[in-house]
Enzyme design. Sequence first.
Site, PDB file in Angstrom:
ATOM      1  N   ASP A 179       0.816  -1.214   0.000  1.00 48.38           N
ATOM      2  CA  ASP A 179       0.000   0.000   0.000  1.00 48.38           C
ATOM      3  C   ASP A 179       0.852   1.267   0.000  1.00 48.38           C
ATOM      4  O   ASP A 179       0.329   2.366   0.177  1.00 48.38           O
ATOM      5  CB  ASP A 179      -0.964   0.008   1.183  1.00 48.38           C
ATOM      6  CG  ASP A 179      -0.246  -0.118   2.532  1.00 48.38           C
ATOM      7  OD1 ASP A 179       1.008  -0.066   2.555  1.00 48.38           O
ATOM      8  OD2 ASP A 179      -0.932  -0.279   3.556  1.00 48.38           O
ATOM      9  N   ASP A 397     -11.252   1.887  -0.624  1.00 52.77           N
ATOM     10  CA  ASP A 397     -10.177   1.483   0.273  1.00 52.77           C
ATOM     11  C   ASP A 397      -9.827   0.000   0.111  1.00 52.77           C
ATOM     12  O   ASP A 397     -10.633  -0.807  -0.334  1.00 52.77           O
ATOM     13  CB  ASP A 397     -10.618   1.733   1.716  1.00 52.77           C
ATOM     14  CG  ASP A 397      -9.442   1.966   2.657  1.00 52.77           C
ATOM     15  OD1 ASP A 397      -8.292   1.682   2.275  1.00 52.77           O
ATOM     16  OD2 ASP A 397      -9.687   2.436   3.783  1.00 52.77           O
ATOM     17  N   GLU A 446      -3.972   7.806  -1.280  1.00 56.27           N
ATOM     18  CA  GLU A 446      -3.188   7.642  -0.063  1.00 56.27           C
ATOM     19  C   GLU A 446      -1.761   7.266  -0.462  1.00 56.27           C
ATOM     20  O   GLU A 446      -1.002   8.123  -0.876  1.00 56.27           O
ATOM     21  CB  GLU A 446      -3.824   6.590   0.851  1.00 56.27           C
ATOM     22  CG  GLU A 446      -3.241   6.599   2.248  1.00 56.27           C
ATOM     23  CD  GLU A 446      -3.892   5.578   3.150  1.00 56.27           C
ATOM     24  OE1 GLU A 446      -3.847   5.780   4.370  1.00 56.27           O
ATOM     25  OE2 GLU A 446      -4.433   4.566   2.655  1.00 56.27           O
ATOM     26  N   GLU A 452      -3.002   8.922   9.822  1.00 52.38           N
ATOM     27  CA  GLU A 452      -3.630   7.753  10.453  1.00 52.38           C
ATOM     28  C   GLU A 452      -2.624   6.891  11.203  1.00 52.38           C
ATOM     29  O   GLU A 452      -2.981   6.182  12.141  1.00 52.38           O
ATOM     30  CB  GLU A 452      -4.314   6.893   9.392  1.00 52.38           C
ATOM     31  CG  GLU A 452      -5.647   7.414   8.900  1.00 52.38           C
ATOM     32  CD  GLU A 452      -6.335   6.402   8.018  1.00 52.38           C
ATOM     33  OE1 GLU A 452      -7.007   5.501   8.561  1.00 52.38           O
ATOM     34  OE2 GLU A 452      -6.203   6.504   6.782  1.00 52.38           O
TER      35      GLU A 452
END
Length: 635
Positions: A179, A397, A446, A452
């Site tokens: 990611d 997501d 992202e 986060e």
Amino acid sequence: MARSVRRTTLALLLSAVLAMTLFITAPAHAQDSTWTVSGPSARSGPQARLQLDATTGTLTLQVSRGGRTVLEPSPLGIRTEGADLSQGLRLSGRERHVVAERYRTAVGKQRSRDVRMTETRFRFRGDGGARLDLVIRVSDDGVAYRYVLPKGSGDVLGETSAFTLPTDATAWLGAYRRDNENLFNQYPAATAPTGEYMAQALFETRGTYALIAESDLSGRYSAARLIHEAGLPTYRIGLWDERVASDGALSTPWRALVVGDLATVTESTFTDDLAPASRVADTSWIRPGPALWTWLAGGKPAGQSLSMQKGYVDYAAQRGWPYVVVDAGWYFDPDQWDVTDPDWQTNSWIPELVAYARERGVGIQVWIHHRDLDTAEEREQWLPTLERWGVKGVKIDFMDSESQDTLRWYDEILPATAAHHLLVNFHGSTIPKGIQRTWPHVMTMEGVNGEEKRVNTAQHLTTLPFTRNVIGSMDFTPGAFHRPQRPNAASDAGELGLSVLYESGIQNLAGTPESYDARPLARGFLEQLPAAWDRTRLLAGRPGESAVLARASGGRWFIGGTFAGAAHTAEVPLRLGSGTWLVDLVLDGPDGLIREPRVVRGGDTLSVPVVADGGFAAIACRWHPGRTSCDRTAA
């Protein structure tokens, strides 16, 4: 006589055109084994030097700038089912032309873009008559290349592409993860630990910087990562898939180097410039802007509460923020819903929230899990429904993959969301890689270790403007003043500055209404944030140490700065233009944020006190007698 002159002139022009565009069909001789490819500004921009080894038939690419080597001779090549096109190559032709384009983007460092590059296509033959085209583009701020294979070449089994840096180069690298959310750390390029790194790596050699990047990535290929062996200055390209499926002609993504001084690299739009033109004809519905993001402000309970969300809408309306993002929790697990029932959507309170928000000038965006959009049938259920409800955007997501199959999913979801007028924010995702030029409704992605995360460093904060955010919009989600674990927890001014320092088409502000109300100077600054930026300039900084950027909107410049290390007075050159400026600073004081307006001349150096691991925010506007504020409502 006049006709004769005109005929002669025409013949000369045709000859010049042919010399630029016709293929050279004769085999290369030893003296023809090296070619220099220069950009529009040959004296100041980078130069690429391609070399063909006459004995082995292997290719290497070297990049220099101002006579200084940026990239040592680095191997090129690709292997397919049909042939090993990393060796045994012979030149069969080449052509050169200029790429000149002008386009606008919805978001980014600047909305109006002028592109000028030289492009040279080298045609090679390999063993058994296999064919390979190598296309090299050079601009004033970068060098890029791609492989072009004819139909029938078969699946791709890998590349021999690599980047070999000078042995004294410094590197800023993030370990690879699916990611793209790891921290960036500084290493000597040659002695960085053995491992895999994200393909957004920055290198410096004696004041010249080079950022490795990728552009025009789609489902026709597989995403890249960098593979390094400690003790060597070489970073090899590794692909997610061991075999990349290809049943036709293939153009691989661009392997790019953004090259220049630190300001050139930071302000560059090179990866966007390499990407295909917009595929969205009508962009009138694409509207960026700040959003109140409620996840860090309330978590899942907020997503399950209509009353809480209405309160967030009221707060966003008071601030002038155009969006509220409703995160996880607003819908039940679709596996528990009977989606064959035509009234299944009535289970949701989102339509009521959308209507409530619309009356107050606020748009609603909603989070949705990738698994609920990973088939054509699911997309046909969800996307028209969200459009009918009046939802303005989706935050998708947990793709958590850069495989060819996942990239093919991007190829499907992008036109589908555009068709239903839904803005997109990808989380758990790849990084932009030119996607925002081709699909301008992609507001942000992202692919970053952001707010986060509970593991973060001040050094990481100062590296992001020079690495990840160079490539495209970055959903870091600044503004979480209420989170004590942030690395700049002692600096509310530094946290505020991140809202400018990090560019994002939807700037998801991650604080609570209570935290904003407790900091009225921060709240007032965030109320001023524009929807998008006209221009971006680096004022000062070095990766891992500091970063100060100025971004323009209309006649005002917004400035954000972040610093790693001890408290000190930062010296910031004010590269905003000549004349007299009012700089409205927001700084850390002994009891909270303080405002400090200063009148200065353009080009002066601004002395700014910053606390340890802190920063600042500011708005600069043209000064005239009597002007004491740069607020939108000020005279």
